[in-house]
Design an enzyme around this catalytic site. Structure first.
Site, PDB file in Angstrom:
ATOM      1  N   LYS A 106      15.880  23.016  49.324  1.00 34.46           N
ATOM      2  CA  LYS A 106      16.468  22.838  47.990  1.00 34.46           C
ATOM      3  C   LYS A 106      17.457  21.676  48.009  1.00 34.46           C
ATOM      4  O   LYS A 106      18.476  21.726  48.699  1.00 34.46           O
ATOM      5  CB  LYS A 106      17.177  24.132  47.572  1.00 34.46           C
ATOM      6  CG  LYS A 106      17.595  24.151  46.125  1.00 34.46           C
ATOM      7  CD  LYS A 106      18.078  25.547  45.740  1.00 34.46           C
ATOM      8  CE  LYS A 106      18.975  25.491  44.525  1.00 34.46           C
ATOM      9  NZ  LYS A 106      19.795  26.687  44.403  1.00 34.46           N
TER      10      LYS A 106
ATOM     11  N   SER B 125      28.230  27.418  39.771  1.00 32.11           N
ATOM     12  CA  SER B 125      28.087  25.981  40.053  1.00 32.11           C
ATOM     13  C   SER B 125      27.026  25.366  39.143  1.00 32.11           C
ATOM     14  O   SER B 125      27.195  24.245  38.655  1.00 32.11           O
ATOM     15  CB  SER B 125      27.704  25.760  41.520  1.00 32.11           C
ATOM     16  OG  SER B 125      28.710  26.245  42.369  1.00 32.11           O
TER      17      SER B 125
END
Ligand code: PNS
Length: 158
Positions: A41, A127
């Site tokens: 990722k 986030s």
């Protein structure tokens, strides 16, 4: 020595994370913030950038250290000689997956997880949400440290 690990992606660190890290630092002799290196990722910030931001915003905590890890979190805990994980819970929706991970981690290596309720001021912050708001120029100053706000602005709105 009582050591705890606060794990996460921290892409980037928010005031919600900092609240949990700060409270954990008052409960344990040492707190190790573990930043996941996730090969599959791509984040907005590199792991090195995340660590640099975390080190700067936790500099006032003498007993907090920031490290990266790959692979299983329980292996990182073992390497750090920590047998406790601290996780913040923002809402009931966090609980299902966190419970699964906590039960897996205790089964894998006897690593305990302590859940800490997030300060209600930060219970809606993540986030991902911060990055989305910052991308479109929204005001995130109440939700992240100034340093992170500046880095987000440079990265997202150069
Ligand atoms: O901030 P995040 O992305 O919600 O943090 C998730 C994290 C890093 C805590 C979780 O993905 C994790 O523990 N990853 C390490 C790999 C691992 O141990 N997986 C099994 C968990 S039971």
């Amino acid at each position: 020595m009582r050591r705890a690990v606060c794990p996460g992606s921290f892409d980037p660190v928010t005031n919600g994370h900092l609240d949990i890290i700060g409270r954990a630092s008052r409960l344990f002799d040492e707190v190790i913030v573990g930043v996941l290196v996730n090969q599959s990722k791509q984040g907005l910030f590199t792991v090195e950038e995340r660590i640099a931001m975390l080190r700067e915003v936790t500099a006032s905590y003498a007993n907090v250290r920031v490290e990266s890890f790959q692979g299983l979190l329980v292996d990182f805990c073992r390497a750090q000689r920590a047998s406790v994980l601290i996780k913040g819970l923002r809402a009931v929706s966090d609980f299902d997956y966190e419970l699964q991970m906590a039960q897996m981690n205790i089964g894998l290596a006897g690593v305990e997880t302590l859940f800490m309720p997030t300060n209600p001021l930060y219970s809606f912050i993540s986030s991902s949400l911060i990055k989305d708001v910052a991308k479109w120029g929204g005001d995130i100053s109440a939700h992240v440290p100034d340093l992170v706000r500046a880095q987000l602005s440079t990265r997202l709105r150069p």
